[in-house]
Design a protein around this motif. Structure first.
Motif, PDB file in Angstrom:
ATOM      1  N   PHE A  56       0.820  -1.215   0.000  1.00 30.92           N
ATOM      2  CA  PHE A  56       0.000   0.000   0.000  1.00 30.92           C
ATOM      3  C   PHE A  56       0.853   1.264   0.000  1.00 30.92           C
ATOM      4  CE2 PHE A  56      -2.106   3.421   2.300  1.00 30.92           C
ATOM      5  CZ  PHE A  56      -3.313   3.535   1.621  1.00 30.92           C
ATOM      6  N   CYS A  57       1.786   1.366   0.947  1.00 33.52           N
ATOM      7  CA  CYS A  57       2.601   2.585   1.060  1.00 33.52           C
ATOM      8  C   CYS A  57       3.531   2.762  -0.129  1.00 33.52           C
ATOM      9  CB  CYS A  57       3.412   2.549   2.358  1.00 33.52           C
ATOM     10  SG  CYS A  57       2.422   2.705   3.857  1.00 33.52           S
ATOM     11  N   ILE A  58       4.069   1.654  -0.637  1.00 34.05           N
ATOM     12  CA  ILE A  58       4.979   1.747  -1.778  1.00 34.05           C
ATOM     13  C   ILE A  58       4.233   2.232  -3.017  1.00 34.05           C
ATOM     14  CG2 ILE A  58       6.466   0.436  -3.330  1.00 34.05           C
ATOM     15  CD1 ILE A  58       7.677   0.900  -0.596  1.00 34.05           C
ATOM     16  N   GLU A  59       3.044   1.687  -3.271  1.00 31.54           N
ATOM     17  CA  GLU A  59       2.262   2.143  -4.425  1.00 31.54           C
ATOM     18  C   GLU A  59       1.877   3.615  -4.279  1.00 31.54           C
ATOM     19  OE1 GLU A  59      -0.759   0.070  -6.431  1.00 31.54           O
ATOM     20  OE2 GLU A  59      -0.195  -1.888  -5.624  1.00 31.54           O
ATOM     21  N   LEU A  60       1.501   3.995  -3.062  1.00 31.84           N
ATOM     22  CA  LEU A  60       1.121   5.387  -2.836  1.00 31.84           C
ATOM     23  C   LEU A  60       2.301   6.320  -3.077  1.00 31.84           C
ATOM     24  CD1 LEU A  60      -1.211   7.200  -1.905  1.00 31.84           C
ATOM     25  CD2 LEU A  60      -0.438   6.857   0.450  1.00 31.84           C
ATOM     26  N   TRP A  61       3.456   5.958  -2.542  1.00 29.83           N
ATOM     27  CA  TRP A  61       4.660   6.785  -2.709  1.00 29.83           C
ATOM     28  C   TRP A  61       5.099   6.825  -4.167  1.00 29.83           C
ATOM     29  CZ3 TRP A  61       7.385  10.582  -1.175  1.00 29.83           C
ATOM     30  CH2 TRP A  61       8.715  10.717  -1.536  1.00 29.83           C
ATOM     31  N   THR A  62       4.981   5.713  -4.870  1.00 29.45           N
ATOM     32  CA  THR A  62       5.352   5.679  -6.288  1.00 29.45           C
ATOM     33  C   THR A  62       4.502   6.645  -7.103  1.00 29.45           C
ATOM     34  OG1 THR A  62       6.046   3.362  -6.104  1.00 29.45           O
ATOM     35  CG2 THR A  62       5.586   4.200  -8.310  1.00 29.45           C
ATOM     36  N   ARG A  63       3.210   6.700  -6.821  1.00 32.14           N
ATOM     37  CA  ARG A  63       2.326   7.622  -7.538  1.00 32.14           C
ATOM     38  C   ARG A  63       2.673   9.086  -7.223  1.00 32.14           C
ATOM     39  NH1 ARG A  63      -2.333   5.145  -9.708  1.00 32.14           N
ATOM     40  NH2 ARG A  63      -2.465   2.918  -9.200  1.00 32.14           N
ATOM     41  N   ARG A 344      -4.765  15.093  -4.070  1.00 30.21           N
ATOM     42  CA  ARG A 344      -5.166  14.787  -5.446  1.00 30.21           C
ATOM     43  C   ARG A 344      -5.509  13.313  -5.602  1.00 30.21           C
ATOM     44  NH1 ARG A 344      -1.139  16.772  -9.954  1.00 30.21           N
ATOM     45  NH2 ARG A 344      -2.643  15.494 -11.121  1.00 30.21           N
ATOM     46  N   LEU A 345      -4.692  12.442  -5.020  1.00 26.30           N
ATOM     47  CA  LEU A 345      -4.944  10.999  -5.121  1.00 26.30           C
ATOM     48  C   LEU A 345      -6.252  10.615  -4.437  1.00 26.30           C
ATOM     49  CD1 LEU A 345      -1.320   9.682  -4.463  1.00 26.30           C
ATOM     50  CD2 LEU A 345      -2.571   9.650  -6.638  1.00 26.30           C
ATOM     51  N   LYS A 346      -6.549  11.307  -3.352  1.00 25.60           N
ATOM     52  CA  LYS A 346      -7.824  11.041  -2.674  1.00 25.60           C
ATOM     53  C   LYS A 346      -8.995  11.512  -3.520  1.00 25.60           C
ATOM     54  CE  LYS A 346     -10.284  11.764   1.679  1.00 25.60           C
ATOM     55  NZ  LYS A 346     -10.229  12.385   3.027  1.00 25.60           N
ATOM     56  N   GLU A 347      -8.872  12.698  -4.094  1.00 29.31           N
ATOM     57  CA  GLU A 347      -9.946  13.248  -4.919  1.00 29.31           C
ATOM     58  C   GLU A 347     -10.166  12.436  -6.194  1.00 29.31           C
ATOM     59  OE1 GLU A 347      -9.086  17.898  -3.543  1.00 29.31           O
ATOM     60  OE2 GLU A 347      -8.504  17.171  -5.528  1.00 29.31           O
ATOM     61  N   ASP A 348      -9.100  11.854  -6.727  1.00 27.66           N
ATOM     62  CA  ASP A 348      -9.202  11.070  -7.958  1.00 27.66           C
ATOM     63  C   ASP A 348      -9.665   9.637  -7.708  1.00 27.66           C
ATOM     64  OD1 ASP A 348      -8.352  13.291  -9.288  1.00 27.66           O
ATOM     65  OD2 ASP A 348      -6.262  12.641  -9.475  1.00 27.66           O
ATOM     66  N   LEU A 353      -9.094   2.974  -4.197  1.00 30.41           N
ATOM     67  CA  LEU A 353      -8.706   1.758  -4.908  1.00 30.41           C
ATOM     68  C   LEU A 353      -7.621   0.992  -4.145  1.00 30.41           C
ATOM     69  CD1 LEU A 353      -8.598   3.030  -8.615  1.00 30.41           C
ATOM     70  CD2 LEU A 353     -10.313   1.554  -7.555  1.00 30.41           C
ATOM     71  N   LEU A 354      -6.653   1.718  -3.605  1.00 31.17           N
ATOM     72  CA  LEU A 354      -5.592   1.071  -2.834  1.00 31.17           C
ATOM     73  C   LEU A 354      -6.136   0.472  -1.542  1.00 31.17           C
ATOM     74  CD1 LEU A 354      -2.637   3.593  -3.299  1.00 31.17           C
ATOM     75  CD2 LEU A 354      -3.026   1.419  -4.465  1.00 31.17           C
ATOM     76  N   ASP A 355      -7.063   1.176  -0.903  1.00 28.97           N
ATOM     77  CA  ASP A 355      -7.703   0.642   0.299  1.00 28.97           C
ATOM     78  C   ASP A 355      -8.386  -0.690  -0.004  1.00 28.97           C
ATOM     79  OD1 ASP A 355      -6.914   2.577   2.051  1.00 28.97           O
ATOM     80  OD2 ASP A 355      -8.747   3.761   1.907  1.00 28.97           O
ATOM     81  N   SER A 356      -9.133  -0.724  -1.106  1.00 28.34           N
ATOM     82  CA  SER A 356      -9.854  -1.941  -1.475  1.00 28.34           C
ATOM     83  C   SER A 356      -8.887  -3.069  -1.815  1.00 28.34           C
ATOM     84  CB  SER A 356     -10.768  -1.666  -2.674  1.00 28.34           C
ATOM     85  OG  SER A 356     -11.699  -0.653  -2.377  1.00 28.34           O
ATOM     86  N   LYS A 357      -7.810  -2.727  -2.484  1.00 28.33           N
ATOM     87  CA  LYS A 357      -6.847  -3.738  -2.915  1.00 28.33           C
ATOM     88  C   LYS A 357      -6.167  -4.429  -1.749  1.00 28.33           C
ATOM     89  CE  LYS A 357      -2.647  -4.296  -5.695  1.00 28.33           C
ATOM     90  NZ  LYS A 357      -1.692  -3.622  -6.625  1.00 28.33           N
ATOM     91  N   TYR A 358      -5.787  -3.658  -0.728  1.00 28.03           N
ATOM     92  CA  TYR A 358      -4.984  -4.225   0.353  1.00 28.03           C
ATOM     93  C   TYR A 358      -5.765  -4.492   1.639  1.00 28.03           C
ATOM     94  CZ  TYR A 358      -0.870  -3.270  -2.478  1.00 28.03           C
ATOM     95  OH  TYR A 358       0.056  -3.267  -3.480  1.00 28.03           O
ATOM     96  N   PHE A 359      -6.616  -3.563   2.043  1.00 32.62           N
ATOM     97  CA  PHE A 359      -7.228  -3.672   3.367  1.00 32.62           C
ATOM     98  C   PHE A 359      -8.539  -4.432   3.357  1.00 32.62           C
ATOM     99  CE2 PHE A 359      -4.773   0.428   3.735  1.00 32.62           C
ATOM    100  CZ  PHE A 359      -3.675  -0.201   4.281  1.00 32.62           C
ATOM    101  N   GLU A 360      -9.369  -4.237   2.331  1.00 32.53           N
ATOM    102  CA  GLU A 360     -10.610  -5.018   2.287  1.00 32.53           C
ATOM    103  C   GLU A 360     -10.304  -6.487   2.076  1.00 32.53           C
ATOM    104  OE1 GLU A 360     -13.444  -3.501  -0.472  1.00 32.53           O
ATOM    105  OE2 GLU A 360     -13.477  -1.482   0.427  1.00 32.53           O
ATOM    106  N   ALA A 361      -9.250  -6.775   1.336  1.00 32.92           N
ATOM    107  CA  ALA A 361      -8.847  -8.167   1.149  1.00 32.92           C
ATOM    108  C   ALA A 361      -8.386  -8.790   2.452  1.00 32.92           C
ATOM    109  CB  ALA A 361      -7.720  -8.257   0.109  1.00 32.92           C
TER     110      ALA A 361
END
Length: 364
Positions: A56-63, A344-348, A353-361
């Motif tokens: 999660f954090c790596i994808e967020l930081w990469t973006r 911006r990432l939150k608004e977009d 999407l990242l929450d669903s990918k990692y935390f809902e799973a």
């Protein structure tokens, strides 16, 4: 003004100028083409994959880096505390991972806007079924086997004393050893377990006194055996009695070293044992070396989902809730652009999407 005067002024102003440059609020612009980023492995926030990292954090930081055309070099540390120490002295530009924002930490470093809300939870051993092996192990570890063996020896002694007494005073009593022993053993066990028997009483006043003492001893034996087995079986069924961190006061729990779980757990009166990873802490729970693991709820759920073969599970409410952010040196010029990107990432909808990918799973 003479040259000597200028030299005197320069010598006096130079130290002040150097102090001004080194002042924390005047942090130099980091090299955005080679940012120094510290990480530590904590699934699902930061995960090691081959020679790289994901999560999660790596994808967020990469973006975030893509939006600003930044580049970085990752350095892996064994605990978050090591990273934060490097952040304090400016040896790292950004700490990427699930860093909780605390009142102590904000005194010595900056944090980005929170990008996740989390908290601590318990992971315990969920294996509830009883086996003879576990019962025997509990009796051995509690020192009860020695006492029960001593009691068995006393019962055998009393059985033989009764057998010899019958052979001497009762001509009609069976003369064979096995027949006589079985009859006397049955009567001795009846008295020990039920407090009564069909065997004829011993003659005289001393016989009645001895019989009364024997009955009292039988009651004590039954009470001891019952309480011992109950205590051992209760200890093997911890899940039924633990509903939250307060139920573990005085017991030993595992925490992950260098994280907020260490200090937070101690506030509830538990004895903490630090482990370097969730995997090692979970193994301690499986082996019953500790009563539970206290750590980030999403990290525990993620590990639980990846290891369905282990008798582990999360229990109780989430406590010590807090915000998770990126950490930077005090006065870092990266803070504003990082915060702008996070918004911006939150608004977009990227954050969702990242929450669903990692935390809902992790919750399913």
């Amino acid at each position: 003004m003479r040259d000597d005067d200028w030299q005197v002024i320069w010598r006096r102003l130079l130290p002040l100028f150097l102090v001004f440059l080194a002042w924390p609020g005047q942090a130099q612009q980091p090299d955005t083409k080679n940012l120094r980023v510290g990480v530590f492995v904590e699934d699902p926030f930061v995960m090691r994959v081959g020679n790289g990292y994901e999560g999660f954090c790596i994808e967020l930081w990469t973006r975030i880096m893509e939006q600003h055309e930044w580049k970085c070099a990752y350095t892996l540390f064994s605990s978050p505390m090591e990273i934060l120490e490097k952040i304090k002295v400016g040896e790292l530009d950004v700490a990427v991972g699930p860093f909780y924002v605390t009142s102590e930490r904000v005194k010595t470093m900056d944090f980005s806007h929170p990008f996740h809300e989390s908290g601590l939870q318990l992971m315990i051993n969920t294996e509830r079924h009883h086996t003879l092996g576990k019962l025997w192990q509990g009796l051995v570890e509690g020192g009860h086997i020695k006492i029960l063996l001593a009691g068995a020896g006393i019962i055998l002694l009393l059985t033989h004393l009764l057998l010899f007494f019958e052979w001497k005073t009762n001509p009609a009593f069976p003369r064979g050893y096995l027949d006589g022993f079985s009859d006397c053993f049955y009567h001795v066990m009846s008295i020990c377990m039920q407090g009564k028997a069909t065997h004829r009483g011993l003659p005289g006043a001393w016989g009645r006194i001895l019989a009364a003492l024997w009955l009292a001893g039988g009651v004590a034996v039954v009470a001891y055996i019952t309480s011992t087995l109950t205590a051992v079986m209760t200890a093997n069924k911890l899940r039924g009695t633990v509903h939250g961190i307060k139920d573990l006061a005085g017991q030993t729990v595992a925490v992950i070293q260098g994280t907020v779980s260490e200090k937070a757990a101690q506030k509830y009166g538990v004895v903490t044992v630090p482990y370097p990873s969730v995997a090692e802490a979970a193994d301690a729970v499986v082996k019953r070396n500790v009563a539970a693991v206290v750590f980030d709820t999403f990290a525990l759920r993620y590990y639980d989902r990846l290891h369905p073969e282990l008798p582990i599970g999360e229990i109780g409410p989430v406590f010590e809730k807090g915000a998770v952010s990126f950490a930077m040196p005090m006065g870092s010029k990266l803070r504003q652009p990082i915060n702008h990107s996070l918004l911006r990432l939150k608004e977009d909808g990227v954050m969702q999407l990242l929450d669903s990918k990692y935390f809902e799973a992790a919750e399913n």
